[in-house]
Design a protein around this motif. Structure first.
Motif, PDB file in Angstrom:
ATOM      1  N   GLU A  72      46.783 -36.589 107.669  1.00  0.00           N
ATOM      2  CA  GLU A  72      47.824 -37.658 107.612  1.00  0.00           C
ATOM      3  C   GLU A  72      48.899 -37.813 109.207  1.00  0.00           C
ATOM      4  OE1 GLU A  72      47.161 -35.430 105.008  1.00  0.00           O
ATOM      5  OE2 GLU A  72      45.452 -37.043 103.882  1.00  0.00           O
ATOM      6  N   SER A  73      49.346 -36.914 108.670  1.00  0.00           N
ATOM      7  CA  SER A  73      50.221 -36.959 109.960  1.00  0.00           C
ATOM      8  C   SER A  73      49.717 -37.334 111.901  1.00  0.00           C
ATOM      9  CB  SER A  73      51.056 -36.274 110.034  1.00  0.00           C
ATOM     10  OG  SER A  73      51.082 -34.346 109.925  1.00  0.00           O
ATOM     11  N   PHE A  74      48.547 -36.410 111.859  1.00  0.00           N
ATOM     12  CA  PHE A  74      48.234 -36.816 112.758  1.00  0.00           C
ATOM     13  C   PHE A  74      47.696 -38.111 112.607  1.00  0.00           C
ATOM     14  CE2 PHE A  74      44.048 -35.556 115.641  1.00  0.00           C
ATOM     15  CZ  PHE A  74      45.232 -35.884 116.632  1.00  0.00           C
ATOM     16  N   ASP A  75      46.930 -38.297 112.158  1.00  0.00           N
ATOM     17  CA  ASP A  75      46.502 -39.864 112.241  1.00  0.00           C
ATOM     18  C   ASP A  75      47.879 -41.077 112.086  1.00  0.00           C
ATOM     19  OD1 ASP A  75      43.855 -39.247 112.014  1.00  0.00           O
ATOM     20  OD2 ASP A  75      43.642 -39.643 110.184  1.00  0.00           O
ATOM     21  N   GLU A  76      48.973 -40.434 111.607  1.00  0.00           N
ATOM     22  CA  GLU A  76      49.661 -41.772 111.754  1.00  0.00           C
ATOM     23  C   GLU A  76      49.851 -42.143 112.888  1.00  0.00           C
ATOM     24  OE1 GLU A  76      53.453 -40.797 109.426  1.00  0.00           O
ATOM     25  OE2 GLU A  76      52.430 -41.129 108.100  1.00  0.00           O
ATOM     26  N   LEU A  77      50.279 -40.148 113.626  1.00  0.00           N
ATOM     27  CA  LEU A  77      50.882 -40.842 115.410  1.00  0.00           C
ATOM     28  C   LEU A  77      49.775 -41.943 115.973  1.00  0.00           C
ATOM     29  CD1 LEU A  77      52.195 -39.042 117.123  1.00  0.00           C
ATOM     30  CD2 LEU A  77      51.341 -37.997 117.172  1.00  0.00           C
ATOM     31  N   GLY A 297      39.534 -47.334 113.246  1.00  0.00           N
ATOM     32  CA  GLY A 297      40.181 -45.770 114.411  1.00  0.00           C
ATOM     33  C   GLY A 297      41.395 -45.051 113.287  1.00  0.00           C
ATOM     34  N   THR A 298      41.053 -44.071 112.357  1.00  0.00           N
ATOM     35  CA  THR A 298      41.570 -43.208 111.966  1.00  0.00           C
ATOM     36  C   THR A 298      40.399 -42.647 110.657  1.00  0.00           C
ATOM     37  OG1 THR A 298      42.763 -43.741 110.612  1.00  0.00           O
ATOM     38  CG2 THR A 298      43.116 -43.205 112.417  1.00  0.00           C
ATOM     39  N   ILE A 299      40.616 -41.363 110.308  1.00  0.00           N
ATOM     40  CA  ILE A 299      39.664 -41.051 109.512  1.00  0.00           C
ATOM     41  C   ILE A 299      40.870 -41.466 108.359  1.00  0.00           C
ATOM     42  CG2 ILE A 299      39.026 -38.504 107.753  1.00  0.00           C
ATOM     43  CD1 ILE A 299      37.425 -38.487 110.168  1.00  0.00           C
ATOM     44  N   SER A 300      42.114 -41.373 108.150  1.00  0.00           N
ATOM     45  CA  SER A 300      43.165 -41.256 106.870  1.00  0.00           C
ATOM     46  C   SER A 300      42.293 -42.560 106.755  1.00  0.00           C
ATOM     47  CB  SER A 300      44.572 -40.947 107.231  1.00  0.00           C
ATOM     48  OG  SER A 300      44.625 -39.940 107.166  1.00  0.00           O
ATOM     49  N   GLY A 301      42.752 -43.366 107.325  1.00  0.00           N
ATOM     50  CA  GLY A 301      42.183 -45.644 107.586  1.00  0.00           C
ATOM     51  C   GLY A 301      41.297 -45.387 106.426  1.00  0.00           C
ATOM     52  N   ALA A 302      39.921 -44.907 106.918  1.00  0.00           N
ATOM     53  CA  ALA A 302      39.164 -45.092 106.453  1.00  0.00           C
ATOM     54  C   ALA A 302      38.838 -43.944 104.655  1.00  0.00           C
ATOM     55  CB  ALA A 302      37.592 -43.798 107.067  1.00  0.00           C
ATOM     56  N   ILE A 303      39.633 -43.011 104.561  1.00  0.00           N
ATOM     57  CA  ILE A 303      39.341 -42.727 103.750  1.00  0.00           C
ATOM     58  C   ILE A 303      40.749 -43.329 102.239  1.00  0.00           C
ATOM     59  CG2 ILE A 303      40.763 -40.306 101.934  1.00  0.00           C
ATOM     60  CD1 ILE A 303      39.594 -38.624 104.425  1.00  0.00           C
ATOM     61  N   LYS A 304      41.744 -44.114 103.065  1.00  0.00           N
ATOM     62  CA  LYS A 304      42.254 -44.813 101.997  1.00  0.00           C
ATOM     63  C   LYS A 304      41.732 -45.909 101.915  1.00  0.00           C
ATOM     64  CE  LYS A 304      47.066 -43.039 104.316  1.00  0.00           C
ATOM     65  NZ  LYS A 304      47.614 -43.956 105.495  1.00  0.00           N
ATOM     66  N   CYS A 305      40.417 -46.791 102.267  1.00  0.00           N
ATOM     67  CA  CYS A 305      39.665 -47.517 102.013  1.00  0.00           C
ATOM     68  C   CYS A 305      38.505 -47.227 101.354  1.00  0.00           C
ATOM     69  CB  CYS A 305      38.777 -47.764 103.648  1.00  0.00           C
ATOM     70  SG  CYS A 305      37.801 -50.104 103.331  1.00  0.00           S
ATOM     71  N   ILE A 306      38.083 -46.116 101.013  1.00  0.00           N
ATOM     72  CA  ILE A 306      37.622 -45.861  99.894  1.00  0.00           C
ATOM     73  C   ILE A 306      38.225 -45.640  98.467  1.00  0.00           C
ATOM     74  CG2 ILE A 306      36.000 -43.295  99.699  1.00  0.00           C
ATOM     75  CD1 ILE A 306      35.755 -43.071 102.063  1.00  0.00           C
TER      76      ILE A 306
END
Ligand code: PGA
Ligand code: ZN
Length: 377
Positions: A72-77, A297-306
């Protein structure tokens, strides 16, 4: 995990275009990830940045990406720097971080594997005679991932063999390019898929057909109402299990009507409609959502969408792009979705074979629970 060292390199995708590969070193681990790219790209997707410019921009800020991070913090950056890096570079970096420890997701899941949804016959901007971009098959009766992938291949091979005088080759996604019109293709694929007890679906990628207020089929132009009638007829005539982007990305009215009419018997799927942005999701206009990590653009964004898709009672479908590499990150992510849209042949087997390996990993690491196919509606 700690990021000790990070770098980018240029590689090629399945279309021969340049794309980015990211490499991350963490202790004795190495994570590698690369970005796919689309041909039918929706306007709501994360913007792309020219590769030279994006790589130069990354050099200037790369030190910020070293140190201790969570996904999450990596993707936030990455999200903070999306304008400078583009979705193409952030996706590669996010995948590389994920791949430092991708197996941990296998241990965390319930042991359900997705059904592979395969593009059998292609058209539209992916080439081919039909306006329909993809006619897809879903092996709903398969007992395991291996059998499911085999079924899709058998259907694909049978179409190719039986109609060899109408076979031109394969397109960007490994789908068959046939001398078939839309209706002929639908009839043939549904007949052959039926023999294998598989269901069929289509991706119309209708934003690509929509010009000056009409849906264009060659010289023929359909009004929004006529497009609704045509799509309804196809759902009924071919008992479609799945229909993706039957209308252009802003035609919410038609989506809503179709959702009301067929939502209990068919997946009405939004790709360009939602572009993997959770804030775009709406269960009144569709009941299923395509998830393409590079659209956000990120894994975290995709997981939140799922997660939001599931919360809204909609069905998430993890998807490849038409321009791909052998990267298998999305095979792991598809453990979170009941359907994996990865294509059938050629470079697509990289991800499909990874699903077979993951099934075995589940057997080994989850002794109390046998792996099983996900539940379909
Ligand atoms: P794309 O096509 O990767 O070219 O956008 C796939 C799709 O529309 O689902
Ligand atoms: Zn699509």
């Amino acid at each position: 995990m700690r990021v000790d060292c990070i770098s980018l390199r240029r590689i090629f995708n399945s279309r021969g275009e340049e794309t980015t590969e990211a490499i991350i070193f963490s202790g004795d681990k190495i994570g590698i990830g690369s970005s796919p790219s689309g041909a039918s790209v929706g306007s709501k997707e994360a913007k792309l940045v020219d590769l030279n410019e994006g790589m130069k921009n990354f050099e200037g800020i790369k030190n910020k990406f070293c140190g201790d991070f969570s996904q999450e913090s990596f993707d936030e950056l990455l999200e903070k720097n999306l304008d400078k890096l583009g979705g193409n570079i952030t996706t590669a970096l996010s995948f590389a971080y994920f791949n430092l420890d991708k197996e941990s997701l296998v241990y965390k899941t319930e042991g359900e594997m997705p059904y592979p949804l395969g593009n059998a016959v292609g058209g539209g901007v992916h080439s081919g005679k039909m306006e329909i971009q993809e006619i897809l098959v879903l092996p709903v009766n398969a007992k395991n991932v291996y059998e499911a992938i085999k079924t899709n291949f058998e259907i694909w091979k049978e179409i190719k063999e039986k109609y060899k005088d109408k076979f031109f080759g394969v397109n960007d996604e490994g789908a068959l390019v046939m001398d078939f019109g839309n209706e002929e293709a639908l009839k043939i694929v549904s007949e052959i898929a039926g023999k294998y007890k598989a269901r069929i679906g289509i991706d119309l990628a209708a934003s690509e057909l929509f010009k000056d207020g009409a849906y264009c089929y060659g010289e023929k132009k359909l009004s929004k109402e006529d497009q609704f009638e045509l799509v309804s007829k196809w759902i009924e005539d071919y008992d479609l299990y799945y229909i993706e982007d039957p209308f252009e990305e802003n035609d919410n009215e038609n989506f809503k009507k179709l959702r009301e009419k067929f939502g209990d018997k068919c997946l009405i799927v939004g790709d360009d409609l939602f572009a993997t942005h959770k804030e775009n999701l709406d269960n009144e206009i569709a009941n299923s959502v395509i998830v393409k990590p590079n659209q956000i653009g990120t894994i975290s964004g995709a997981i939140k969408c799922i997660e939001k898709t599931k919360k809204l009672g909609m069905v998430p479908v993890l998807s490849h792009r038409s321009g791909e590499t052998c990267d298998t990150t999305i095979a792991f992510l598809s453990l979170l979705t009941p359907i994996a849209k990865f294509g059938i042949s050629q470079i697509r087997v990289a991800k499909l074979n990874e699903l077979i390996r993951i099934w075995e990993l589940l057997e080994i690491c989850n002794k109390d629970k046998e792996p099983r196919m996900a539940k379909l509606k």
